[in-house]
Scaffold this motif. Structure first.
Motif, mmCIF file in Angstrom:
data_model
loop_
_atom_site.group_PDB
_atom_site.id
_atom_site.type_symbol
_atom_site.label_atom_id
_atom_site.label_comp_id
_atom_site.label_asym_id
_atom_site.label_seq_id
_atom_site.Cartn_x
_atom_site.Cartn_y
_atom_site.Cartn_z
ATOM 1 N N ASN A 134 31.613 -14.748 12.162
ATOM 2 C CA ASN A 134 30.625 -14.405 12.895
ATOM 3 C C ASN A 134 28.967 -15.804 13.261
ATOM 4 O OD1 ASN A 134 30.526 -12.456 14.065
ATOM 5 N ND2 ASN A 134 30.009 -11.404 12.192
ATOM 6 N N ARG A 165 37.302 -0.168 18.488
ATOM 7 C CA ARG A 165 36.308 0.751 18.077
ATOM 8 C C ARG A 165 35.713 1.682 19.439
ATOM 9 N NH1 ARG A 165 32.442 -3.576 15.180
ATOM 10 N NH2 ARG A 165 33.477 -3.332 12.633
ATOM 11 N N HIS A 190 29.905 -10.717 20.199
ATOM 12 C CA HIS A 190 30.339 -9.434 19.467
ATOM 13 C C HIS A 190 28.505 -9.128 18.765
ATOM 14 C CE1 HIS A 190 31.639 -7.816 16.318
ATOM 15 N NE2 HIS A 190 31.668 -8.462 14.833
ATOM 16 N N GLY A 230 29.250 -2.491 13.224
ATOM 17 C CA GLY A 230 30.317 -3.480 12.491
ATOM 18 C C GLY A 230 29.251 -2.829 10.733
ATOM 19 N N ILE A 234 29.797 -1.851 6.870
ATOM 20 C CA ILE A 234 28.801 -2.669 5.479
ATOM 21 C C ILE A 234 27.998 -1.319 4.881
ATOM 22 C CG2 ILE A 234 26.494 -3.924 5.321
ATOM 23 C CD1 ILE A 234 27.454 -5.493 7.181
ATOM 24 N N SER A 240 31.360 -6.262 4.741
ATOM 25 C CA SER A 240 31.954 -6.133 5.941
ATOM 26 C C SER A 240 33.267 -6.117 6.710
ATOM 27 C CB SER A 240 31.557 -7.413 6.612
ATOM 28 O OG SER A 240 32.583 -7.924 6.498
ATOM 29 N N SER A 241 33.736 -5.248 7.561
ATOM 30 C CA SER A 241 34.950 -4.106 8.263
ATOM 31 C C SER A 241 35.885 -5.906 7.612
ATOM 32 C CB SER A 241 35.310 -3.582 9.457
ATOM 33 O OG SER A 241 34.990 -5.280 10.231
HETATM 34 C C1 LMR Z 1 31.978 -6.306 12.132
HETATM 35 O O1 LMR Z 1 31.733 -5.982 13.099
HETATM 36 O O2 LMR Z 1 32.477 -4.971 11.948
HETATM 37 C C2 LMR Z 1 31.224 -7.502 11.769
HETATM 38 O O3 LMR Z 1 31.238 -8.038 11.707
HETATM 39 C C3 LMR Z 1 29.849 -6.972 11.103
HETATM 40 C C4 LMR Z 1 28.731 -8.226 10.468
HETATM 41 O O4 LMR Z 1 27.831 -8.149 10.293
HETATM 42 O O5 LMR Z 1 30.067 -8.722 9.732
#
Ligand code: LMR
Ligand code: NAD
Length: 329
Positions: A134, A165, A190, A230, A234, A240-241
């Motif tokens: 990210n 999702r 995203h 996301g 968390i 995180s995922s």
């Molecule tokens: C997600 O969508 O699970 C990750 O991009 C979340 C994040 O902010 O790391």
């Protein structure tokens, strides 16, 4: 006779997503059960990260995967990306205490400039790049701009986790099965501004929007739930995922390389100007894929609500792009 091996680079290979990803690539889930692979794994030079990477490689060895021809560890993208056919850019700097989104963008911009240049110098001329780290869309944009000798269309960002999702949210709401849902789209970035769009979605060929028939749920529950999933993970896991992100990366590359048979999937790809999205912006679009190439689905009607949502997520991407413009000069 077995096929020639495909070289796959994975960055951030000792991280959480790396751990959920590498074993599935090596077992043939990404490129096919008859496709040998070579893994070229990149981590930061830090001693702890390199040691952890050696541990992961020991485990890969201990699986004795018949399709895994070779695994190499790297701390320099110039060796990690040598001749690679596929590059999964997972490693990125996570947001630290007190760090603003802008700081994260700057820190990661440097990583993706260096990696884009390295891909430009040493990767296969047809390398397919997926950015997971990210902010994924803008990191993919930076890598693409840093690799002028490679086809821009080969730089993509991961929106597939958002797509997956959304599929499950829709199946659960409508009492149907994920496998029966088609023509879902997730437009844009995203980030929580993404726009999961159910207007074209069908279940067993019938309109899913009509079946659900709940516009309030769509606007007030579905769209924000997918957008903020996301953060919810968390909050629940303290991390995180990872497994679902790795799964989406496998889906993205699998479908890009092996084709979708006419089905729509969402990929973050450089816009060709479709749907009024300025050329070059890496934006989530509905695509179909065939013979290793994707095509943006054309001719979809964009109503006023959708236009507003699509422009909002575009505005965020434009702002991110402008925020890193200095680094790309
Ligand atoms: C997600 O969508 O699970 C990750 O991009 C979340 C994040 O902010 O790391
Ligand atoms: P993690 O912190 O567990 O692992 C990241 C790894 O990358 C670390 O081992 C780190 O040493 C390495 N790394 C950092 N900079 C690097 C560089 N320049 N070169 C090579 N390796 C480098 O993180 P994770 O949970 O595996 O997540 C990785 C990234 O994926 C994060 O940016 C996360 O926000 C992002 N993510 C994206 C999605 C998506 O849908 N696009 C979903 C989940 C997570």
């Amino acid at each position: 006779m077995s096929k020639p091996a495909i070289r796959v680079a994975v960055t951030g290979a000792a991280g959480q997503i790396g751990y959920a990803l590498l074993f599935r690539i090596a077992s043939g889930e990404m490129l096919g059960k008859d496709q040998p692979v070579i893994l070229q794994l990149l981590e930061i030079p830090d001693e702890k990260a390199q040691k952890a990477l050696q541990g992961v490689i020991m485990e890969l060895d201990d699986c004795a995967f018949p399709l895994l021809q070779e695994v190499t560890a790297h701390s320099d993208p110039m060796t990690a990306f040598k001749d690679v056919d596929i590059a999964l850019l997972v490693g990125a700097r996570p947001r630290g205490p007190g760090m603003e989104r802008k700081d994260l963008l700057q820190a990661n911009a440097q990583i993706f400039t260096v990696q884009g240049k390295a891909l430009n110098a040493v990767a296969s001329r047809n390398v397919k790049v997926l950015v997971v780290g990210n902010p994924a869309n803008t990191n993919a944009y930076i890598a693409m701009k840093s690799a002028p000798d490679l086809p821009a269309k080969n730089f993509t960002a991961m929106l597939r986790l958002d797509h997956n999702r959304a599929l499950t949210q829709l199946a659960q709401k409508s009492g149907t099965q994920v496998k029966d849902i088609e023509k879902l789209v997730v437009w844009g970035n995203h980030s929580p501004t993404m726009y999961p769009d159910i207007r074209f979605a069908t279940v067993n060929g019938e309109s899913l929007e009509k079946k659900i028939n709940d516009d309030v749920w769509n606007k007030d529950t579905f769209i924000p739930t997918v957008g903020k999933r996301g953060a919810a993970i968390i909050e629940a896991r303290g991390l995180s995922s990872a497994a679902s992100a790795a799964n989406a990366a496998i889906d993205h590359i699998h479908d890009w390389v092996l084709g979708t048979n006419g089905k729509w999937v969402t990929m973050g790809v450089p816009s060709d100007g479709s749907y009024g999205i300025p050329e070059g912006i890496i934006y989530g679009f509905p695509v179909t894929t065939e013979n290793g190439e994707y095509k943006i689905v054309q001719g979809l009607e964009i109503d006023a609500f959708s236009r507003e949502r699509m422009d909002k997520t575009l505005a965020e991407l434009t702002e991110e792009r402008d925020g890193v413009a200095d680094l790309l000069k």
